[in-house]
Write a protein that holds these residues in place. Structure first.
Motif, PDB file in Angstrom:
ATOM      1  N   PRO A 236      42.004   9.038  68.560  1.00 43.53           N
ATOM      2  CA  PRO A 236      43.360   9.511  68.794  1.00 43.53           C
ATOM      3  C   PRO A 236      44.240   8.452  69.443  1.00 43.53           C
ATOM      4  N   ALA A 237      45.525   8.471  69.073  1.00 41.37           N
ATOM      5  CA  ALA A 237      46.471   7.480  69.566  1.00 41.37           C
ATOM      6  C   ALA A 237      46.910   7.769  70.995  1.00 41.37           C
ATOM      7  N   LEU A 238      46.898   6.720  71.802  1.00 40.84           N
ATOM      8  CA  LEU A 238      47.477   6.717  73.149  1.00 40.84           C
ATOM      9  C   LEU A 238      48.613   5.708  73.098  1.00 40.84           C
ATOM     10  N   THR A 239      49.860   6.158  73.218  1.00 43.29           N
ATOM     11  CA  THR A 239      50.998   5.334  72.819  1.00 43.29           C
ATOM     12  C   THR A 239      51.740   4.687  73.983  1.00 43.29           C
ATOM     13  N   VAL A 240      52.328   3.512  73.672  1.00 45.30           N
ATOM     14  CA  VAL A 240      53.156   2.756  74.610  1.00 45.30           C
ATOM     15  C   VAL A 240      54.359   2.225  73.837  1.00 45.30           C
ATOM     16  N   ARG A 241      55.546   2.341  74.432  1.00 45.14           N
ATOM     17  CA  ARG A 241      56.754   1.797  73.793  1.00 45.14           C
ATOM     18  C   ARG A 241      57.371   0.736  74.689  1.00 45.14           C
TER      19      ARG A 241
ATOM     20  N   ILE B  75      46.852  13.587  76.307  1.00 43.14           N
ATOM     21  CA  ILE B  75      47.225  13.592  74.906  1.00 43.14           C
ATOM     22  C   ILE B  75      46.412  14.673  74.207  1.00 43.14           C
ATOM     23  N   PRO B  76      46.951  15.206  73.112  1.00 40.87           N
ATOM     24  CA  PRO B  76      46.191  16.228  72.382  1.00 40.87           C
ATOM     25  C   PRO B  76      44.851  15.670  71.920  1.00 40.87           C
ATOM     26  N   ARG B  77      43.789  16.411  72.163  1.00 38.07           N
ATOM     27  CA  ARG B  77      42.458  15.969  71.779  1.00 38.07           C
ATOM     28  C   ARG B  77      42.109  16.522  70.400  1.00 38.07           C
ATOM     29  N   PRO B  78      41.440  15.747  69.578  1.00 38.92           N
ATOM     30  CA  PRO B  78      41.062  16.217  68.237  1.00 38.92           C
ATOM     31  C   PRO B  78      39.999  17.302  68.315  1.00 38.92           C
ATOM     32  N   PRO B  79      39.993  18.222  67.340  1.00 41.80           N
ATOM     33  CA  PRO B  79      38.955  19.258  67.332  1.00 41.80           C
ATOM     34  C   PRO B  79      37.577  18.641  67.142  1.00 41.80           C
ATOM     35  N   GLU B  80      36.575  19.344  67.590  1.00 38.93           N
ATOM     36  CA  GLU B  80      35.202  18.849  67.525  1.00 38.93           C
ATOM     37  C   GLU B  80      34.820  18.531  66.081  1.00 38.93           C
TER      38      GLU B  80
ATOM     39  N   VAL C 207      55.377   5.908  77.939  1.00 38.70           N
ATOM     40  CA  VAL C 207      53.954   6.069  77.647  1.00 38.70           C
ATOM     41  C   VAL C 207      53.729   7.500  77.185  1.00 38.70           C
ATOM     42  N   ASN C 208      52.907   7.650  76.156  1.00 36.45           N
ATOM     43  CA  ASN C 208      52.547   8.980  75.647  1.00 36.45           C
ATOM     44  C   ASN C 208      53.728   9.711  75.012  1.00 36.45           C
ATOM     45  N   GLY C 209      54.626   8.949  74.408  1.00 35.63           N
ATOM     46  CA  GLY C 209      55.695   9.508  73.610  1.00 35.63           C
ATOM     47  C   GLY C 209      55.589   8.981  72.191  1.00 35.63           C
ATOM     48  N   PRO C 210      56.459   9.398  71.287  1.00 39.53           N
ATOM     49  CA  PRO C 210      56.423   8.887  69.922  1.00 39.53           C
ATOM     50  C   PRO C 210      56.774   7.403  69.874  1.00 39.53           C
ATOM     51  N   VAL C 211      56.106   6.672  69.008  1.00 41.63           N
ATOM     52  CA  VAL C 211      56.406   5.261  68.781  1.00 41.63           C
ATOM     53  C   VAL C 211      56.581   5.045  67.282  1.00 41.63           C
ATOM     54  N   HIS C 212      57.136   3.882  66.925  1.00 39.98           N
ATOM     55  CA  HIS C 212      57.296   3.519  65.520  1.00 39.98           C
ATOM     56  C   HIS C 212      56.628   2.166  65.290  1.00 39.98           C
ATOM     57  N   ILE C 213      55.671   2.158  64.386  1.00 37.53           N
ATOM     58  CA  ILE C 213      54.938   0.941  64.047  1.00 37.53           C
ATOM     59  C   ILE C 213      55.367   0.537  62.640  1.00 37.53           C
ATOM     60  N   HIS C 214      56.233  -0.470  62.577  1.00 39.25           N
ATOM     61  CA  HIS C 214      56.789  -0.934  61.297  1.00 39.25           C
ATOM     62  C   HIS C 214      57.318   0.231  60.467  1.00 39.25           C
ATOM     63  N   GLY C 215      58.098   1.080  61.127  1.00 36.93           N
ATOM     64  CA  GLY C 215      58.763   2.176  60.453  1.00 36.93           C
ATOM     65  C   GLY C 215      57.982   3.467  60.373  1.00 36.93           C
TER      66      GLY C 215
ATOM     67  N   ASN D 296      52.639   9.742  66.781  1.00 31.84           N
ATOM     68  CA  ASN D 296      52.690  10.600  67.959  1.00 31.84           C
ATOM     69  C   ASN D 296      51.377  10.526  68.730  1.00 31.84           C
ATOM     70  N   PRO D 297      51.416  10.755  70.036  1.00 31.00           N
ATOM     71  CA  PRO D 297      50.164  10.813  70.796  1.00 31.00           C
ATOM     72  C   PRO D 297      49.209  11.823  70.176  1.00 31.00           C
ATOM     73  N   GLY D 298      47.973  11.431  70.023  1.00 31.28           N
ATOM     74  CA  GLY D 298      46.976  12.323  69.444  1.00 31.28           C
ATOM     75  C   GLY D 298      46.828  12.210  67.946  1.00 31.28           C
ATOM     76  N   ASP D 299      47.756  11.515  67.252  1.00 34.97           N
ATOM     77  CA  ASP D 299      47.535  11.236  65.833  1.00 34.97           C
ATOM     78  C   ASP D 299      46.252  10.426  65.683  1.00 34.97           C
ATOM     79  N   ILE D 300      45.589  10.573  64.560  1.00 39.15           N
ATOM     80  CA  ILE D 300      44.300   9.918  64.371  1.00 39.15           C
ATOM     81  C   ILE D 300      44.502   8.545  63.726  1.00 39.15           C
ATOM     82  N   ILE D 301      43.956   7.536  64.376  1.00 37.93           N
ATOM     83  CA  ILE D 301      44.014   6.165  63.869  1.00 37.93           C
ATOM     84  C   ILE D 301      42.710   5.842  63.162  1.00 37.93           C
ATOM     85  N   VAL D 302      42.830   5.390  61.907  1.00 33.88           N
ATOM     86  CA  VAL D 302      41.679   4.923  61.139  1.00 33.88           C
ATOM     87  C   VAL D 302      41.982   3.481  60.754  1.00 33.88           C
ATOM     88  N   ALA D 303      41.193   2.539  61.245  1.00 35.36           N
ATOM     89  CA  ALA D 303      41.482   1.119  61.017  1.00 35.36           C
ATOM     90  C   ALA D 303      40.211   0.359  60.664  1.00 35.36           C
ATOM     91  N   ASP D 304      40.346  -0.554  59.702  1.00 32.34           N
ATOM     92  CA  ASP D 304      39.242  -1.437  59.330  1.00 32.34           C
ATOM     93  C   ASP D 304      39.825  -2.745  58.812  1.00 32.34           C
TER      94      ASP D 304
END
Length: 240
Positions: free
Chosen positions: A70-75, A19-24, A174-182, A186-194
């Motif tokens: 970064p997101a690692l995706t499963v559909r 998956i695409p890795r985020p820049p340093e 695996v490692n393709g686009p997914v839809h989470i509640h609409g 994409n793989p490598g998008d940054i997830i921020v969760a709290d």
């Protein structure tokens, strides 16, 4: 490290072994914001980017957990056939293990799942933890919450269900686009969760969003400092 599949999934269903890795510095920058989803959500609003879901919809299993990665995706989809027949025939369509197998340190598993049943359980959480994943986001059910808590693997899910997905779910990509509640992720998008919710930050806009989030966080810190110093409300720094 050479990555290979385990044979649980048709190789054509795995978009890529990487998956695409985020820049340093990008992940560390978002982490430094602290309780970040509110700030990031505000910035995404200003940029007209749809990508935030509330904690009332994706509920965290570990209170106080905060993850950035970064997101690692499963559909997943519904496995054909009756679950009882599939169980007797040992037809198990779940294959999130392929995502675990190619995970790198700091990844966040993101599953477009099936409602009403478990899309991952405690052993899967423990495997993900061992492989370096820092948590999971699941649209659909998960189970074995005590197990995932015990190993320190936070999961944000829309449901909890003890009903196994083993005979009811088929992993189709695996490692393709997914839809989470609409929301497309994409793989490598940054997830921020709290505790407050989950922000799905498009990787191509992540640096811009981080820069604006830092500015907004500094502004909020200045307002809080002014409050602590007793500055009258009418004299507080602007919140815009």
């Amino acid at each position: 490290m050479t990555k290979t599949l385990l044979g649980k999934l048709d190789p054509k269903c795995v978009r890529s072994l990487d998956i695409p890795r985020p820049p340093e510095g990008l992940i560390e920058g978002f982490k430094a914001l602290g309780d970040a989803t509110g700030i990031v959500s505000d910035v995404m609003d200003h940029l007209n980017i749809v990508g935030v879901l509330p904690g009332s919809l994706l509920r965290p299993t570990i209170a106080g957990a905060t993850i950035v990665g970064p997101a690692l995706t499963v559909r997943n989809t519904v496995l054909p056939g009756h679950p009882n027949d599939n169980a007797r025939a040992h037809i198990n369509g779940m294959a999130e293990i392929e995502a675990h197998n190619i995970a790198e340190q700091g990844d966040v598993l993101v599953i477009e799942g099936v409602p009403g049943v478990s899309n991952m359980g405690g052993i899967s959480a423990q495997v993900g933890k061992r492989q370096g994943e820092i948590g999971a986001i699941v649209s659909g059910g998960v189970r074995d919450v005590a197990h995932s808590r015990r190993v320190g693997f936070p999961v944000w899910s829309s449901e909890l269900s003890p009903v196994t997905g083993k005979w009811r779910i088929e992993t189709i990509e695996v490692n393709g686009p997914v839809h989470i509640h609409g929301i497309r992720v994409n793989p490598g998008d940054i997830i921020v969760a709290d505790d407050t919710g989950v922000c799905f930050v498009p990787r191509e806009r992540a640096a811009e969003i981080l820069e604006l989030s830092r500015k907004r966080a500094a502004m909020e810190d200045a307002r809080c400092d002014a409050l602590d110093r007793g500055v009258p409300i009418r004299d507080l720094p602007s919140a815009s």
